[in-house]
Design an enzyme around this catalytic site. Structure first.
Site, mmCIF file in Angstrom:
data_model
loop_
_atom_site.group_PDB
_atom_site.id
_atom_site.type_symbol
_atom_site.label_atom_id
_atom_site.label_comp_id
_atom_site.label_asym_id
_atom_site.label_seq_id
_atom_site.Cartn_x
_atom_site.Cartn_y
_atom_site.Cartn_z
ATOM 1 N N GLY A 12 -18.913 -8.200 1.551
ATOM 2 C CA GLY A 12 -20.129 -7.741 0.910
ATOM 3 C C GLY A 12 -20.495 -6.400 1.493
ATOM 4 O O GLY A 12 -19.650 -5.667 2.001
ATOM 5 N N CYS A 13 -21.747 -6.116 1.451
ATOM 6 C CA CYS A 13 -22.269 -4.863 2.002
ATOM 7 C C CYS A 13 -21.926 -4.773 3.492
ATOM 8 O O CYS A 13 -22.086 -5.745 4.229
ATOM 9 C CB CYS A 13 -23.775 -4.837 1.797
ATOM 10 N N HIS A 14 -21.485 -3.613 3.925
ATOM 11 C CA HIS A 14 -21.115 -3.489 5.336
ATOM 12 C C HIS A 14 -22.321 -3.569 6.258
ATOM 13 O O HIS A 14 -22.165 -3.854 7.438
ATOM 14 C CB HIS A 14 -20.267 -2.241 5.613
ATOM 15 N N CYS A 16 -24.549 -5.914 6.023
ATOM 16 C CA CYS A 16 -24.601 -7.361 6.295
ATOM 17 C C CYS A 16 -23.508 -7.768 7.277
ATOM 18 O O CYS A 16 -23.770 -8.461 8.259
ATOM 19 C CB CYS A 16 -24.433 -8.150 4.999
#
Length: 181
Positions: A12-14, A16
């Site tokens: 996912g988003c880095h 996170c």
């Protein structure tokens, strides 16, 4: 004897992924940015490189954390930007990751979309967005997307969590209630 290793994770988003692995005991450094592999996966995708002490946390635990803290079994339209992957740095690490992933897939009872890929290149994120959660824990993005992952980490991997870095979640009633349902 201290033994250092590294592995890269994308999902996912880095922001996170960075926050999750910064909270794990034995992780010494998390480099946030973009990782590329080879062949059809040679484009950059959001990811982190996790530098860890193998005497404190092993690859099995790190991969399990990764698989549980992002959508490792579902595809979506943003997979080019958020490739679900474990990027390995050696053939031995690749083989170990394959065993861990297969065991986890059997335990889960469903297929995983997470790929095991050889690491090729890394580009660091710009300084302004590195350590995003540590700098901005009260931001709506952090509360909505990162805190639930960190709460899951506390619940599922309590022996591997630096509880001092996540003490604010233990006392936050909103997250206790959301995760107890």
């Amino acid at each position: 004897m201290k033994s250092n290793s590294k592995i890269a994770f994308g999902g996912g988003c880095h922001w996170c992924t960075e926050a999750v692995f910064q909270s794990v005991i034995g992780v010494e450094k998390v480099a946030q940015g973009y990782v590329a592999s080879i062949d059809e996966n040679n484009t950059f995708s959001e990811a982190v490189i996790v530098h860890f002490n193998t005497n404190r946390v092993n690859l099995n635990v790190l991969i399990h954390i990764h698989l549980l803290t992002h959508k490792s079994s579902s595809n979506h339209s943003m997979r080019n930007k958020y490739r679900s992957a474990v990027y390995t740095f050696s053939e031995a690490q690749y083989a170990e990751a394959c065993v861990v992933m297969e065991r986890y897939r059997l335990d889960l009872g469903q297929d995983l979309i997470t790929q095991i890929l050889p690491f090729s290149e890394f580009k660091a994120s710009r300084e302004a967005i590195q350590n995003y959660y540590k700098k901005n824990p009260e931001k709506p993005f952090c509360e909505t997307f990162i805190n639930p992952k960190l709460t899951l980490l506390l619940e599922q991997f309590t022996d591997y969590v630096n509880h001092n870095t996540l003490s604010h979640l233990k006392t936050n009633e909103k997250y206790k209630t959301r995760n107890s349902e």
